[in-house]
Design an enzyme around this catalytic site. Structure first.
Site, PDB file in Angstrom:
ATOM      1  N   ASP A 182      55.920 -72.946   8.835  1.00 12.74           N
ATOM      2  CA  ASP A 182      57.106 -72.105   8.596  1.00 12.74           C
ATOM      3  C   ASP A 182      56.776 -70.948   7.646  1.00 12.74           C
ATOM      4  O   ASP A 182      57.492 -69.945   7.620  1.00 12.74           O
ATOM      5  CB  ASP A 182      58.211 -72.937   7.911  1.00 12.74           C
ATOM      6  CG  ASP A 182      59.211 -73.534   8.898  1.00 12.74           C
ATOM      7  OD1 ASP A 182      59.530 -72.871   9.902  1.00 12.74           O
ATOM      8  OD2 ASP A 182      59.680 -74.665   8.638  1.00 12.74           O
TER       9      ASP A 182
ATOM     10  N   GLN B 125      62.930 -79.522   9.836  1.00 11.11           N
ATOM     11  CA  GLN B 125      64.063 -78.701  10.285  1.00 11.11           C
ATOM     12  C   GLN B 125      65.095 -78.588   9.155  1.00 11.11           C
ATOM     13  O   GLN B 125      65.513 -79.584   8.570  1.00 11.11           O
ATOM     14  CB  GLN B 125      64.695 -79.330  11.539  1.00 11.11           C
ATOM     15  CG  GLN B 125      65.820 -78.523  12.158  1.00 11.11           C
ATOM     16  CD  GLN B 125      65.359 -77.183  12.761  1.00 11.11           C
ATOM     17  OE1 GLN B 125      64.221 -77.039  13.190  1.00 11.11           O
ATOM     18  NE2 GLN B 125      66.244 -76.211  12.774  1.00 11.11           N
TER      19      GLN B 125
ATOM     20  N   LYS C  26      61.470 -77.049  20.371  1.00 15.06           N
ATOM     21  CA  LYS C  26      60.141 -76.814  19.783  1.00 15.06           C
ATOM     22  C   LYS C  26      59.134 -77.812  20.348  1.00 15.06           C
ATOM     23  O   LYS C  26      57.978 -77.466  20.621  1.00 15.06           O
ATOM     24  CB  LYS C  26      60.223 -76.943  18.250  1.00 15.06           C
ATOM     25  CG  LYS C  26      60.932 -75.752  17.606  1.00 15.06           C
ATOM     26  CD  LYS C  26      61.360 -76.001  16.160  1.00 15.06           C
ATOM     27  CE  LYS C  26      62.213 -74.839  15.662  1.00 15.06           C
ATOM     28  NZ  LYS C  26      62.837 -75.051  14.357  1.00 15.06           N
TER      29      LYS C  26
HETATM   30  N1  GUN Z   1      66.460 -73.876  10.448  1.00 18.24           N
HETATM   31  C1  GUN Z   1      66.841 -72.664  10.914  1.00 18.24           C
HETATM   32  N2  GUN Z   1      65.758 -71.852  11.062  1.00 18.24           N
HETATM   33  C2  GUN Z   1      64.686 -72.576  10.669  1.00 18.24           C
HETATM   34  C3  GUN Z   1      63.305 -72.277  10.594  1.00 18.24           C
HETATM   35  O1  GUN Z   1      62.829 -71.168  10.904  1.00 18.24           O
HETATM   36  N3  GUN Z   1      62.509 -73.295  10.145  1.00 18.24           N
HETATM   37  C4  GUN Z   1      62.987 -74.506   9.781  1.00 18.24           C
HETATM   38  N4  GUN Z   1      62.127 -75.422   9.340  1.00 18.24           N
HETATM   39  N5  GUN Z   1      64.285 -74.802   9.839  1.00 18.24           N
HETATM   40  C5  GUN Z   1      65.124 -73.841  10.287  1.00 18.24           C
END
Ligand code: GUN
Length: 297
Positions: free
Chosen positions: A119, A96, A52
């Protein structure tokens, strides 16, 4: 002929358009910033977060990365979120998931400012999505809609089956597909690991979205001829030749591709779209917070 849906290519086009949005923002004196927060030593989570950050760099978004010791008290993570909420250089915040067991995930999601919640997991943003007034669409389901759009998959009046009911994918996916909106107006059934006779549902579907987190759970015998199959799963399993590991989806690709009209591969299908839509939400957040009009793709 089965169409193999090329998520890498669609995501690359979206990233190009997002780079233009970043230019609009920087021309207006705004440098968009995304903070990623990692409280985990899980190698997969570390990899996702570093990808990311790399994506941010590629389109000109300022990436800020914060690590919190997974053994630290939960309050340390909450204080980090509070600081990022107050930082004007940060327009988007992503913690995350999963967080360690001693941290209350609900509190984490509630604590992130809804305006910076790229998110789309804050209760306010979940409520807005369900009400048909989304601020940030969660990245994976939003990416799936973009793939359906790119490949002219008609959702209006289609029977769509979402397999999986997670807060991250299944629930928002179903909510988006039922909305009176482009890439909406579908008749949606939500199935999951406890659904009786799953095949009776998937076999009737024009669109199957597999997001159940079980390797190769759905095979070709469960798919209607010509259906569109979107595989959200990313499962690391032992390789067939016994040498190391390999990535597979929630769909058994070869048998499903034999009957599907269109199908996403793993990797190279939904994954790159999830990452692109995080950039999308970040430039949207920056525009909303600074009153700069950005023309999102
Ligand atoms: N862990 C797995 N998928 C995601 C996501 O889309 N966002 C976040 N913050 N953590 C994740």
């Amino acid at each position: 002929m089965t169409d193999v849906i090329d998520g890498d290519a669609v995501a690359a086009d979206i990233r190009t358009e997002i780079a233009d949005c970043v230019e609009t923002l920087t021309d207006a004196g705004v440098e968009p910033g995304l903070a990623t927060v990692l409280m985990s030593d899980d190698p997969a989570s570390e990899t996702y977060v570093s990808m990311k950050q790399r994506d941010c760099e590629e389109v000109g978004i300022e990436g800020i990365h914060v690590e919190v010791d997974p053994e630290a008290p939960a309050e340390e993570l909450y204080a980090t979120i509070d600081e990022l909420n107050a930082d004007d250089a940060v327009h988007g915040i992503l913690v995350q998931l999963p967080v360690p067991d001693h941290v209350d995930e609900r509190e984490v999601l509630r604590r992130i400012s809804p305006a910076k919640d790229v998110d789309g997991f804050h209760p306010e943003n979940v409520g807005r999505l369900v009400a048909g007034n989304a601020r940030f669409k969660p990245c994976t389901p939003h990416g799936v809609l973009k793939l359906l759009e790119a490949y002219d998959v008609e959702t209006e009046g289609a029977d769509a089956v979402v397999v999986g009911r997670s807060d991250i994918v299944g629930k928002p996916m179903a909510n988006l597909l039922i909305q009176k909106a482009p890439q909406g107006n579908a008749t949606v059934t939500v199935c999951h690991s406890r659904t009786d006779d799953l095949t009776s549902h998937t076999r009737n579907a024009d669109i199957v979205i597999a997001a159940v987190g079980i390797p190769e759970f759905i095979d070709g015998s469960m798919i209607q001829e010509g259906a569109t199959v979107i595989d959200v799963g990313v499962n690391r399993v032992e390789a067939d030749d016994g040498e190391g590991t390999t990535l597979v989806g929630d769909v058994e690709y070869d048998s499903a591709a034999d009957v599907a009209g269109a199908i996403t591969p793993v990797p190279g299908g939904v994954g790159p779209m999830t990452r692109a839509m995080l950039l999308y939400n970040t430039v949207k957040a920056a525009g909303l917070q600074t009153d700069v009009d950005v023309e999102l793709p």
